[in-house]
Design an enzyme around this catalytic site. Structure first.
Site, PDB file in Angstrom:
ATOM      1  N   ASN A 289     -44.323 -23.975  23.767  1.00 12.44           N
ATOM      2  CA  ASN A 289     -45.686 -24.504  23.852  1.00 12.44           C
ATOM      3  C   ASN A 289     -46.165 -24.686  25.283  1.00 12.44           C
ATOM      4  OD1 ASN A 289     -45.872 -24.547  21.091  1.00 12.44           O
ATOM      5  ND2 ASN A 289     -46.256 -26.741  20.914  1.00 12.44           N
ATOM      6  N   ASN A 314     -43.159 -25.589  12.046  1.00 15.85           N
ATOM      7  CA  ASN A 314     -44.615 -25.711  12.084  1.00 15.85           C
ATOM      8  C   ASN A 314     -45.272 -25.354  10.751  1.00 15.85           C
ATOM      9  OD1 ASN A 314     -44.746 -22.876  11.951  1.00 15.85           O
ATOM     10  ND2 ASN A 314     -44.781 -22.669  14.170  1.00 15.85           N
ATOM     11  N   CYS A 375     -45.973 -34.354  17.509  1.00 14.63           N
ATOM     12  CA  CYS A 375     -45.577 -32.949  17.346  1.00 14.63           C
ATOM     13  C   CYS A 375     -46.380 -32.175  18.389  1.00 14.63           C
ATOM     14  CB  CYS A 375     -45.818 -32.468  15.916  1.00 14.63           C
ATOM     15  SG  CYS A 375     -47.411 -32.915  15.206  1.00 14.63           S
ATOM     16  N   SER A 376     -47.176 -31.209  17.980  1.00 10.05           N
ATOM     17  CA  SER A 376     -48.029 -30.525  18.952  1.00 10.05           C
ATOM     18  C   SER A 376     -49.348 -31.277  19.126  1.00 10.05           C
ATOM     19  CB  SER A 376     -48.281 -29.081  18.522  1.00 10.05           C
ATOM     20  OG  SER A 376     -47.070 -28.339  18.523  1.00 10.05           O
ATOM     21  N   GLY A 378     -50.281 -33.710  16.756  1.00 12.37           N
ATOM     22  CA  GLY A 378     -50.108 -35.062  16.247  1.00 12.37           C
ATOM     23  C   GLY A 378     -50.850 -35.382  14.965  1.00 12.37           C
ATOM     24  N   ASP A 380     -50.104 -33.373  11.825  1.00  9.40           N
ATOM     25  CA  ASP A 380     -49.388 -32.817  10.671  1.00  9.40           C
ATOM     26  C   ASP A 380     -48.011 -33.473  10.509  1.00  9.40           C
ATOM     27  OD1 ASP A 380     -51.296 -30.854   9.692  1.00  9.40           O
ATOM     28  OD2 ASP A 380     -50.920 -29.760  11.538  1.00  9.40           O
ATOM     29  N   ARG A 381     -47.031 -32.972  11.238  1.00  9.44           N
ATOM     30  CA  ARG A 381     -45.688 -33.535  11.157  1.00  9.44           C
ATOM     31  C   ARG A 381     -45.661 -34.989  11.587  1.00  9.44           C
ATOM     32  NH1 ARG A 381     -43.302 -28.333  14.314  1.00  9.44           N
ATOM     33  NH2 ARG A 381     -45.445 -28.425  15.112  1.00  9.44           N
ATOM     34  N   LYS A 417     -56.065 -32.489   9.175  1.00  7.06           N
ATOM     35  CA  LYS A 417     -57.065 -31.462   8.862  1.00  7.06           C
ATOM     36  C   LYS A 417     -56.969 -31.023   7.403  1.00  7.06           C
ATOM     37  CE  LYS A 417     -57.508 -28.375  12.167  1.00  7.06           C
ATOM     38  NZ  LYS A 417     -57.186 -27.343  13.172  1.00  7.06           N
ATOM     39  N   ARG A 421     -56.205 -27.294   6.071  1.00  7.67           N
ATOM     40  CA  ARG A 421     -54.875 -27.077   5.507  1.00  7.67           C
ATOM     41  C   ARG A 421     -54.924 -26.613   4.056  1.00  7.67           C
ATOM     42  NH1 ARG A 421     -54.087 -26.611   9.982  1.00  7.67           N
ATOM     43  NH2 ARG A 421     -53.026 -28.015  11.421  1.00  7.67           N
TER      44      ARG A 421
END
Length: 598
Positions: A289, A314, A375-376, A378, A380-381, A417, A421
């Protein structure tokens, strides 16, 4: 006591059967589940049309199909009893034409419908006169209203409830319940107009020593401006869960003194030597990333922090994993290679990693150490990890209303989202933003419920998403939404007794840890394989049977209690109370652990 509901018996074949409540919760309770209820004014869009439903379990079935602006309804004409399909249009992910005008072979011309609930529906029509054109056009338009400039059906619903579910979550009330603000943490309204971060809540809790200017400076060094903010605090040891997005380190290894100092303020708030940063990603992904301007907190810059990678993949990996799972569960389950086929999907492996990560977060908090989770971006995971950890740590979130607050706070409030999603109302089925992040979270909750037994029931959330959370945008929630649509919680809270879990017992200070081991995880059969009638016909598990018995027992005790209360109020009731012995259990004592808040 079983809950009799009309649910699909095989590839959507509706039959009236009795199921244990946990299954019924997930499969039914849609506000316009049947045309007999019909408060949502479904609009008939096409006349009844002769069609053949290619059922993978019962073969070709002739019948008629009806389409409204909310659902597709099919009823067979030559089967006894009649087979019906009752499919909400929001459950449809893809509509394709099957065969052409010159197609040869029986039932080779028609429509192929891919649903988001693990099933495929195939319909055959006569080839003369473009017989499928009108049904395809109508179905394509109203299954994907956003792609055709139309409103989602939730905006057209006329359903009315006594309680307004939009008021379930009040941020300040929830912070006060946690004991906030205090001398270490303060409330800020810097994001009241979404000027700091357009995907964050308007009310944030930050370190007491951090100024508004500090927040603005940190905002520039975090992906999409998603700075570390408090999400939950342990009342006794004052350890906190903070969530954020990745730092914008980039290939050059940029540093930001304001961000480094800000994380140190989080550590200082509960006086520990190290702040633990849980990065949900595999380390190789975090390094990669950097090429797009992201990265992670390096040891040289964040000397008072320890970084732990949780190896959760991901959204693209999760999407492909669920596709593989769908291939092995629908329409047929191959018994001879079931275990190896399931293993090849890696679905349970992903579930294990998410639960394991949440356990690590909860355990660190229980030990008195604050954590930062990201995460990336922030949303989702990160949401999976923080909300699961809070379920383990805080008994309030294991109640029905508490669970609603948890979802509002950690998922909607922090900008998951949903629309991207799940793609509700959008025809672009190949969108790379699609991913089963939320259903994966609900799966983790189900695994916890199955293991610990005293948590809450997996309520009908995933089935009901089109009513509520799917309407949230990726940026600012449309404030007019509250006046234009009905909240899912209005439905749920209109009949709380339906969702009560007799296994639930209040645990004010107990942390509930599930076991994150492949040996203890199971495939959620009653969700992923629920359309297969052969699976349905299997005998109920002892747990499900006991569940039904407990519900019946609860109702029996409540009835007896009502009778005793009536007899107590009568003139001849004095001998009844005098005859009671101190050791005799009263009816209220009997039902204490059965009639619970959940």
């Amino acid at each position: 006591m079983a809950c009799s509901v009309g649910v699909d018996g095989g590839n959507g074949c509706v039959s009236s059967r009795s199921f244990p409540v946990p299954l019924a919760l997930f499969l039914s309770r849609s506000p316009s589940l049947s045309f007999t209820r019909a408060p949502s004014l479904p609009l008939s869009l096409s006349p009844d049309k002769d069609i053949i439903y290619i059922c993978p379990f019962s073969g070709a079935l002739k019948g008629k199909v009806f389409i409204t602006n909310y659902r597709l309804y099919f009823k067979s004409a030559d089967a006894d009893p009649a087979v019906t399909l009752d499919v909400p249009l929001g459950a449809i992910g893809r509509v394709e034409k099957m065969g052409g005008a010159s197609s040869r072979g029986e039932n080779s011309y028609g429509l192929d419908i891919t649903c988001k609930d693990m099933r495929n529906l195939r319909f055959a029509l006569k080839q003369e006169g473009h017989s499928r054109r009108d049904i395809f056009d109508i179905l394509f338009k109203y299954a994907f209203p956003l792609s055709h400039g139309l409103l989602l059906f939730a905006y057209l619903s006329q359903e009315k409830f006594e309680e307004n579910g939009w008021s379930v979550y009040k941020p300040m009330e929830e912070f006060r319940r946690q004991g906030l603000p205090n001398d270490k943490w303060r409330v800020t309204f810097i994001n009241a107009n979404y000027e700091l971060c357009d995907t964050y809540p308007t009310i944030l809790v930050v370190p007491f020593k951090a100024t508004e200017e500090d927040l603005r400076k940190v905002c520039t060094f975090r992906s999409r401006g998603r700075i570390p903010v408090l999400s939950w605090i342990h009342r006794e040891n004052q350890a906190v869960i903070c969530r954020c997005s990745q730092p914008l380190v980039g290939m050059s290894g940029k540093r930001n003194k304001d961000d480094e100092r800000y994380l140190d303020l989080i550590r200082e708030a509960n006086g520990t030597a190290k702040l633990t940063i849980y990065d949900a990603r595999p380390s190789v992904n975090a390094v990669a990333n950097k090429a797009t301007g992201g990265g992670y907190e390096g040891d040289d810059a964040y000397q008072n922090a320890e970084l732990v990678f949780l190896d959760i993949h991901n959204i693209h990996v999760m999407r492909e994993s669920l596709k593989k799972l769908k291939d092995i569960v629908y329409p047929n389950v191959e018994e001879s290679h079931w275990l190896s086929s399931l293993e090849s999907t890696h679905w349970l492996e992903h579930i294990k990693l998410v639960i394991s990560g949440a356990i690590q977060v909860a355990d660190k908090i229980s030990g008195g150490n604050s954590v930062v989770v990201h995460c990336s971006d922030g949303w989702d995971r990160t949401a999976q990890l923080t909300s699961l950890a809070m379920l383990m740590l805080d008994s309030h979130y294991r109640t029905l209303r508490g669970f609603q607050v948890l979802l509002e706070k950690e998922w909607i409030g922090f900008g998951h989202k949903f629309a991207n999603r799940i793609g509700h109302g959008d025809k672009n089925h190949a969108d790379q933003d699609r991913s089963p992040i939320f259903v994966q979270f609900i799966d983790c909750v189900w695994q916890m419920t199955k293991q610990v037994g005293t948590g809450h029931t997996c309520v009908a959330l995933y089935r009901h998403l089109s009513l509520h959370v799917l309407l949230t945008s990726s940026t600012v929630l449309d404030e007019k939404l509250r006046s234009k649509t009905v909240s899912l919680w209005s439905l749920v809270n209109s009949d709380l007794s339906f969702y009560q879990n007799p296994f639930y017992t209040p645990e004010s200070n107990r942390v509930l840890y599930p076991v994150a081991s492949m040996r203890h995880l199971e495939l959620w059969v009653t969700y992923y394989i629920r359309w297969n009638p052969r699976i349905r016909q299997q005998q109920q598990s002892p747990v499900e049977q006991r569940y039904i018995e407990l519900l019946a027992l609860r109702d029996e005790y409540l009835k007896k209690l009502e009778e005793l209360q009536l007899s107590d109020s009568s003139p001849n009731s004095s001998h009844l109370s005098n005859s009671s012995t101190p050791n005799a259990a009263s009816p209220t004592q009997h039902i204490t652990h059965l009639h619970t808040p959940f």
